[in-house]
Motif scaffolding. Sequence first.
Motif, PDB file in Angstrom:
ATOM      1  N   ILE A 167      -4.388   6.764   0.347  1.00 20.36           N
ATOM      2  CA  ILE A 167      -3.663   5.490   0.346  1.00 20.36           C
ATOM      3  C   ILE A 167      -4.242   4.643  -0.784  1.00 20.36           C
ATOM      4  CG2 ILE A 167      -3.180   3.365   1.653  1.00 20.36           C
ATOM      5  CD1 ILE A 167      -1.820   5.716   2.936  1.00 20.36           C
ATOM      6  N   LYS A 213       0.860  -1.174   0.000  1.00 16.64           N
ATOM      7  CA  LYS A 213       0.000   0.000   0.000  1.00 16.64           C
ATOM      8  C   LYS A 213       0.904   1.234   0.000  1.00 16.64           C
ATOM      9  CE  LYS A 213      -4.256  -1.701   1.433  1.00 16.64           C
ATOM     10  NZ  LYS A 213      -5.550  -1.326   1.873  1.00 16.64           N
ATOM     11  N   GLU A 226       3.171   3.432   2.502  1.00 21.40           N
ATOM     12  CA  GLU A 226       2.164   4.047   3.379  1.00 21.40           C
ATOM     13  C   GLU A 226       2.672   4.311   4.793  1.00 21.40           C
ATOM     14  OE1 GLU A 226      -1.278   1.758   4.563  1.00 21.40           O
ATOM     15  OE2 GLU A 226      -0.147  -0.102   4.493  1.00 21.40           O
ATOM     16  N   ALA A 245       1.226   5.682  -0.056  1.00 24.90           N
ATOM     17  CA  ALA A 245       0.650   7.003   0.191  1.00 24.90           C
ATOM     18  C   ALA A 245       0.903   7.843  -1.051  1.00 24.90           C
ATOM     19  CB  ALA A 245       1.303   7.644   1.412  1.00 24.90           C
TER      20      ALA A 245
END
Length: 87
Positions: free
Chosen positions: A62, A2, A26, A4
């Motif tokens: 995200i 994941k 993230e 950001a």
Amino acid sequence: MKIAVWDTYVTRKDGKIMHFDILVDENLKDENQIFEYGKKYLKSVMQEGQNLTSKECVFCHIDKAPVEVEKQIIKSGFAIIEMENCY
């Protein structure tokens, strides 16, 4: 992985507005490190010295990273998606 997504708008040396996203893991929360990644990118496109602060670069969301983006983040710590006026 994941990631950001940091939405970034920087005024180029010719006055046009560049729009690009800085993508990081993230878990990276250090804004100064994210800004440094953006400055590294700006240097690579001959725009070094332009302002890149919380005024120009803000957390957006995200997301799930595509494989190629994930590889770039693992290799370099960040990836860039060029949106507008990057060249």
